[in-house]
Enzyme design. Structure first.
Site, PDB file in Angstrom:
ATOM      1  CE  LYS A 170      -3.921   3.666   2.051  1.00 29.09           C
ATOM      2  NZ  LYS A 170      -5.259   3.126   2.829  1.00 29.09           N
TER       3      LYS A 170
ATOM      4  CE  LYS B 167      -7.493  -2.484   6.695  1.00 28.01           C
ATOM      5  NZ  LYS B 167      -7.531  -1.056   6.815  1.00 28.01           N
TER       6      LYS B 167
ATOM      7  CE  LYS C 178      -4.696  -0.116   0.188  1.00 24.02           C
ATOM      8  NZ  LYS C 178      -5.314  -0.736   1.213  1.00 24.02           N
TER       9      LYS C 178
ATOM     10  N   GLY D 183      -4.143  -4.109   5.910  1.00 25.69           N
ATOM     11  CA  GLY D 183      -3.172  -3.954   7.029  1.00 25.69           C
ATOM     12  C   GLY D 183      -3.339  -2.767   7.559  1.00 25.69           C
TER      13      GLY D 183
ATOM     14  CD  GLU E 194      -8.868  -0.856   0.696  1.00 21.68           C
ATOM     15  OE1 GLU E 194      -7.928  -0.966  -0.080  1.00 21.68           O
ATOM     16  OE2 GLU E 194      -8.915  -0.893   1.846  1.00 21.68           O
TER      17      GLU E 194
ATOM     18  CG  ASP F 114      -7.741   2.203   0.837  1.00 19.34           C
ATOM     19  OD1 ASP F 114      -8.998   2.852   0.678  1.00 19.34           O
ATOM     20  OD2 ASP F 114      -7.068   1.872   1.492  1.00 19.34           O
TER      21      ASP F 114
ATOM     22  CB  SER G 141      -0.788  -0.259   1.266  1.00 23.88           C
ATOM     23  OG  SER G 141      -1.629   1.328   1.314  1.00 23.88           O
TER      24      SER G 141
ATOM     25  CG  ASP H  58     -10.610  -0.800   4.981  1.00 23.22           C
ATOM     26  OD1 ASP H  58     -10.710  -1.136   5.917  1.00 23.22           O
ATOM     27  OD2 ASP H  58      -9.464  -0.272   4.797  1.00 23.22           O
TER      28      ASP H  58
HETATM   29  O1  OSB Z   1      -7.067   1.718   4.529  1.00 19.84           O
HETATM   30  O2  OSB Z   1      -6.014   0.041   4.332  1.00 19.84           O
HETATM   31  C1  OSB Z   1      -6.287   1.243   4.715  1.00 19.84           C
HETATM   32  C2  OSB Z   1      -3.150   1.806   7.033  1.00 19.84           C
HETATM   33  C3  OSB Z   1      -3.580   2.539   8.037  1.00 19.84           C
HETATM   34  C4  OSB Z   1      -5.019   2.493   8.080  1.00 19.84           C
HETATM   35  C5  OSB Z   1      -5.747   2.140   6.838  1.00 19.84           C
HETATM   36  C6  OSB Z   1      -5.391   1.683   5.916  1.00 19.84           C
HETATM   37  C7  OSB Z   1      -3.720   1.383   5.924  1.00 19.84           C
HETATM   38  C8  OSB Z   1      -3.125   0.948   4.921  1.00 19.84           C
HETATM   39  C9  OSB Z   1      -1.804   0.238   5.026  1.00 19.84           C
HETATM   40  O3  OSB Z   1      -3.366   0.772   3.618  1.00 19.84           O
HETATM   41  C10 OSB Z   1      -1.600  -1.209   4.774  1.00 19.84           C
HETATM   42  C11 OSB Z   1      -0.434  -1.611   5.241  1.00 19.84           C
HETATM   43  O4  OSB Z   1      -0.294  -2.106   6.590  1.00 19.84           O
HETATM   44  O5  OSB Z   1       0.710  -1.751   4.772  1.00 19.84           O
HETATM   45 MG    MG Z   2      -8.102   0.617   3.199  1.00 20.60          MG
END
Ligand code: OSB
Ligand code: MG
Length: 369
Positions: A163, A262, A161, A290, A213, A188, A135, A238
């Site tokens: 953001k 999660k 992925k 994650g 996402e 995401d 991510s 999510d």
């Molecule tokens: O939206 O998936 C998410 C990290 C913190 C809070 C929300 C998210 C995330 C990530 C990180 O996308 C994923 C990772 O742990 O590498």
């Molecule tokens: Mg997410």
């Protein structure tokens, strides 16, 4: 199984690289480590709530309060025949899934260690390796984003992925597609859009993304169902999925075609298994999300990812992307084929280096019978 002693640590660890989502940029991670003792063994859990209530309403401080004042008294010294009975024992407490999951997952690790079985086997998983993705947060420039993507692809990760948020979306995706071609790519939004942005989001359809996402509000199901009807790209939920109840609703109304699991968001391993099975019944694939966990939380994620319906690469990456050093030995490492191997020793199957926890501890409490 009986837990005779519980120790909580509030720890803070600097991140190797900053992480920016639609709700902000962070440079370190604050979280609670849960240690549970029983029968000469110790199990470990990690609470994924962060310092700020931006991803979810829980914070490390609310989790500390709920754990010490409510959940620990409901779990300490109680005889459980199986860790799947821990979450139901918390039923009186509404919400606070991250606090519940932290203690419940520690109980699973303890149970697996007492049974001399790897956690994956106790959870019902069968994979020996799991597919790993990354991510990538919002960057300061498209060039920086491209360089990050290049580095992760070179490391061997199976999907990227990125953001997105208003102002960092179409152009950013287009630039990655232009530079890297048909790589497995997804986005995401962390709830940064509304249904009024449907036409704008539909532009993403031309970039062949694996999924988008959580584009809309963090608690929404119905707007996502409307949006999904207008998009070719699958929606993955999510934030919106926090109970089995609203997962059923989302699947019934067609709010998504994929779900990100999660355990912290849904209350632990037992609830994650139920969500996993529910998605399988609906023909909906899942992948493991994650929360920038330390090796403790990530090891839990790796074991859970061995279940059958985790068919897509997860946000479960190598330790060196997050913390140096991580709290476990050996650290999580990516193999050259883009997978992570699942430890076969009892429980989490790695050594938690408590001296590193000690050094990062800001607050501690020991709770006994
Ligand atoms: O939206 O998936 C998410 C990290 C913190 C809070 C929300 C998210 C995330 C990530 C990180 O996308 C994923 C990772 O742990 O590498
Ligand atoms: Mg997410």
């Amino acid at each position: 199984m009986r837990i005779n002693r519980i120790e909580l640590r509030l720890v803070r660890l600097p991140l190797v690289q900053f992480f920016e989502t639609s709700f902000g940029r962070i440079h370190d991670r604050e979280f609670i480590v849960v240690m549970v003792d029983g029968d000469g063994q110790r199990g470990y859990g990690e609470c994924v709530a962060d310092r700020d209530p931006f991803y979810s309403s829980e914070t490390s401080k609310t989790a500390w309060h709920i754990l010490t004042d409510y959940l620990v008294p409901l779990g300490l010294g109680v005889e459980f025949s199986h860790p799947r009975d821990v979450f139901p024992a918390f039923a009186q407490v509404r919400g606070h899934n991250m606090a519940k999951a932290a203690l419940e997952m520690a109980a699973w690790d303890l149970y697996a260690r007492q049974s001399s079985l790897p956690l994956s086997q106790v959870l019902g998983g069968s994979r020996t390796t799991i597919a790993s993705g990354v991510s990538i947060g919002i960057q300061d420039s498209l060039e920086q984003l491209g360089d990050k993507v290049a580095a992760e692809l070179a490391a061997g990760y199976k999907r990227i992925k990125m953001k997105i948020k208003p102002g960092w979306d179409i152009e950013a995706v287009a630039s990655v597609r232009q530079r890297f071609g048909g790589i497995p790519l997804m986005v995401d939004a962390n709830a940064a859009y509304t249904l009024a942005d449907a036409e704008h989001l539909a532009i993403l359809d031309q970039y062949d993304l694996m999924m988008i996402e959580q584009p809309l509000h963090y608690d929404d199901v119905h707007d996502h169902a409307q949006l999904q009807r207008r998009l070719r790209t699958p929606i993955c939920l999510d934030e919106s999925i926090h109970t089995l109840h609203n997962a059923t609703e989302a699947l019934t109304v067609g709010a998504c075609r994929i779900i990100n699991i999660k355990p912290g968001r849904i209350g632990g391993h037992a609830q994650s298994i139920r969500l996993h099975d529910l998605c399988a019944e609906h023909g909906v694939p899942v992948w493991h999300g994650g929360m920038l966990e330390s090796g403790i939380g990530r090891m839990h994620n790796i074991h859970l990812s061995t279940l059958q319906n985790f068919t897509l690469p997860g946000d479960v990456s190598a330790s060196c992307r997050y913390f140096e050093p991580d709290l476990i030995e050996p650290p999580v490492e990516l193999q050259s084929d883009g997978t992570i191997s699942v430890p076969t020793l009892p429980g989490l199957g790695v050594t938690v280096v408590e001296e590193r926890i000690d050094r990062a501890t800001e607050r501690a409490v020991i709770l006994g019978p």
